[in-house]
Design an enzyme around this catalytic site. Sequence first.
Site, short mmCIF file in Angstrom:
data_model
loop_
_atom_site.label_atom_id
_atom_site.label_comp_id
_atom_site.label_asym_id
_atom_site.label_seq_id
_atom_site.Cartn_x
_atom_site.Cartn_y
_atom_site.Cartn_z
CG ASP A 179 -7.60 -5.44 5.04
OD1 ASP A 179 -7.03 -5.64 6.12
OD2 ASP A 179 -7.77 -4.31 4.56
NE ARG A 221 1.09 -5.30 9.36
CZ ARG A 221 0.16 -4.66 8.65
NH1 ARG A 221 0.51 -3.85 7.67
NH2 ARG A 221 -1.11 -4.83 8.90
CD GLU A 231 -3.00 -1.09 2.26
OE1 GLU A 231 -2.74 -0.56 3.34
OE2 GLU A 231 -4.11 -1.58 1.98
CD GLU A 282 -9.81 -1.22 8.00
OE1 GLU A 282 -8.88 -1.75 8.65
OE2 GLU A 282 -9.69 -0.87 6.81
CG HIS A 328 -13.04 -5.14 0.38
ND1 HIS A 328 -13.45 -3.85 0.16
CD2 HIS A 328 -11.76 -5.07 0.84
CE1 HIS A 328 -12.44 -3.02 0.47
NE2 HIS A 328 -11.41 -3.73 0.89
CD GLU A 383 -1.49 -7.20 11.33
OE1 GLU A 383 -0.29 -7.40 11.05
OE2 GLU A 383 -2.15 -6.26 10.87
NE ARG A 423 -6.05 -6.44 -1.08
CZ ARG A 423 -6.71 -5.52 -0.41
NH1 ARG A 423 -7.54 -4.69 -1.05
NH2 ARG A 423 -6.59 -5.40 0.89
CE LYS A 460 -3.71 -6.60 7.60
NZ LYS A 460 -4.43 -5.56 6.85
O1 GCW Z 1 -7.02 -2.80 5.83
C1 GCW Z 1 -6.03 -1.96 5.60
C2 GCW Z 1 -6.44 -0.71 6.29
C3 GCW Z 1 -5.30 0.26 6.35
C4 GCW Z 1 -4.12 -0.44 7.02
C5 GCW Z 1 -3.77 -1.68 6.23
C6 GCW Z 1 -2.65 -2.48 6.88
C7 GCW Z 1 -2.43 0.53 8.38
O2 GCW Z 1 -7.54 -0.17 5.61
O3 GCW Z 1 -5.74 1.38 7.06
O4 GCW Z 1 -3.03 0.42 7.14
O5 GCW Z 1 -4.88 -2.52 6.16
O6 GCW Z 1 -2.96 -3.43 7.57
O7 GCW Z 1 -1.49 -2.16 6.68
#
Ligand code: GCW
Length: 730
Positions: free
Chosen positions: A391, A350, A317, A419, A547, A413, A362, A386
């Site tokens: 996500d 990470r 990102e 969120e 999502h 994680e 993705r 994660k």
């Molecule tokens: O899900 C996304 C979030 C971001 C976050 C990213 C991550 C810290 O929308 O806000 O950034 O994951 O885990 O790095």
Amino acid sequence: MKKLIFFFFLLACSTLSATAEDGYRLWLRYDKVSNKALYDQYRLSIKQLIFPGNSATLTAAQEELANGLKGLLTLELTPQASVTANGALIAGTPASSKAIAGMAVIKTALKEAGTEGYVIHTVMVNGKSATVIAANTDVGVLYGVFNFLKLMQTEKSIKTLAITEYPHIQYRLLDHWDNLPGQRDGDKTGTIERGYAGRSLWDWAKLPGTISPRYKDYARADASIGINGAVLTNVNANIQVLTPDYIKKAAAIADVFRPYGVKVFLSAKFSAPVELGGLKTADPLDPEVIKWWTDKINEIYAVIPDFGGFVVKANSEGQPGPQTYGRGHVEGANLFADALAPHGGIVMWRAFVYDNKVSEDRTMQAYKEFHPLDGKFKPNVVVQVKNGPLDFQPREPFSPLFGAMPKTPEMMEFQVTKEYLGDAGNLVYLAPLWKECLDSDTYAHGKGTTVAKIVEGKVEHHAISGIAGVSNVGDDIDWCGSNFSQANWYAYGRLAWKPEASSAAIADDWIRMTFTNDQSFIEPVKKIMLTSREAAVDYMTPLGLHHQMSRGGHYGPGPWVTGGRADQTSVYFNRADSIGIGFDRTSKTGSNSVSQYFEPVRSIFNNIKTTPEEYLLWFHHVPWNYKMKSGKTLWIELIEHYNKGIAAVKNMQKVWDSMESKVDPERFKEEKHNLAVQLDDAETWKGSCLLYYQTFSKLPIPDALGKPAHDLAYYQKLRLVDKRKLESEK
Ligand code: GCW
């Protein structure tokens, strides 16, 4: 007369402030035990205190115990040297307490407790009955004290105890995604990325000179559930935290946390040698870069001798990383590992990565990039994965990376902050979501290789194990933005300590400690907590959808979101068309993400008939008229899931309303309001999603299943923002 009125006014004020429930005390309330019989039993069992030792941690444990006993039992004891009567409470380690050093039974029991565990045993000393809280280390004693107090907070008998507890995971961290002042334009104090409970707790501007009393209370709360580390800063990192001034500020926080066994960690920005050090490159193999990081890390350890290490978000990102300089994750992670190793620090690298080029799927990227790197990382590198391959969605299958890197410690994680689950306001108890992942069988080393076992490092015999929860703590007076959000902080800590614990037992303890020991409150409230996550899945993203949230904020529905980066849009994930809905990830016709799982998971997910229906649209593009196990069509079941979610929220309201007499007015009102908003949200989710999907399915929503209150255009204009209000988009 005036004086008298003033007196009554003061009295009214003080009673108000004494009873006003602002949530600050979390689950550490220590109100007087209301069950008379148990109160008497506790008083009989605790008549004398023998708790020598003056290390910072033992002092913290003594203070906590004293506060707890004072509150729970209105009992204040002056510590004594030896047992003289029945009902002695003896606490310490074999090193701090002669009494404990002399107890063979306890020393044997302690063999199982390890470095952070403890035992709580009822024993006889010189013919007198005593309770012993013992550990091999001071922090173990502190954990034991918290558990002993919990027994009374939750009204358990303490007459005959034989408890041995130890953490099943070594690094149990909270990751704070806290920004530094100025990281975002106009920030005076730090904002929190995905934070819904105010601003950052860390008052950087006033540190290190001013120490907020909240740092200690935060550390107490962490220690009470066994959390032993905190990453202070956002993974979207700011180089400023590595400046000498900020290192001193972090050191001041570390000093407060230390007695509570909570280590400080920081996030590191990969390009810091360039941005902060003025070097031409941050290439991890460049000798100057290596020297820069080594010096920086030495500088940190000079003031924070027990600094835990770094978490790094690299090449994800938009964050810089080794790939920016033509290298890979291994070179990047090992650079930090080498510099941290002499100090005993770790680097948490990470695996949440996805390319700048939008890929076909993705969810496959983390595995694609990391699986080939197994065995190449230094021993103090932990790959942080994660729970799901995407996500933090309301429901995802477990990430296929778990178990796919047997030579590398893999750390979990989770996201404690909600969120994608209605932020702080919606009641969604997350323990069942986390358990679902932890209990999933990866089959990595045969049947029974659950995600929990991989993370614990048991089957693969790793020296390091870890778990991180993205924190939901901010500077709101109740810490988490709502009372029920506190349950997620609590449950995360408990599961980090022992992933085998049950969601229900954890909820039970939390309710008792936070609200009341009244069964007629506990049972119904526990029930709604335990069903709340499934309710959210049902009204947001049922049957494996994912999502579908609005862009950016991820709070309300936005199944129509398109444009911008495709793999961050809803349409990329729902793939709705005239034939059906869902992401085909099968081997023959789809992205073949199923191939990343071990057999038989791979085949189960690859086949539409064997895929559990809760993951159906995650792995398959399914025709609208497809016959589900129930015999109904997919379209009808989809509608029914939204309805089920709404009905569950209505039930949560009903239950909560019936609790009015059992809870204080402040917390009652707050939750009543939150649930009303949640119902509104759930109905908006139904209307938005079904009407949008209907533009493809062209199928009716039967009257009997409840037509949405508005048309699609209305929902598309609506924007569910922020927390608790609806706003129209201009
Ligand atoms: O899900 C996304 C979030 C971001 C976050 C990213 C991550 C810290 O929308 O806000 O950034 O994951 O885990 O790095």
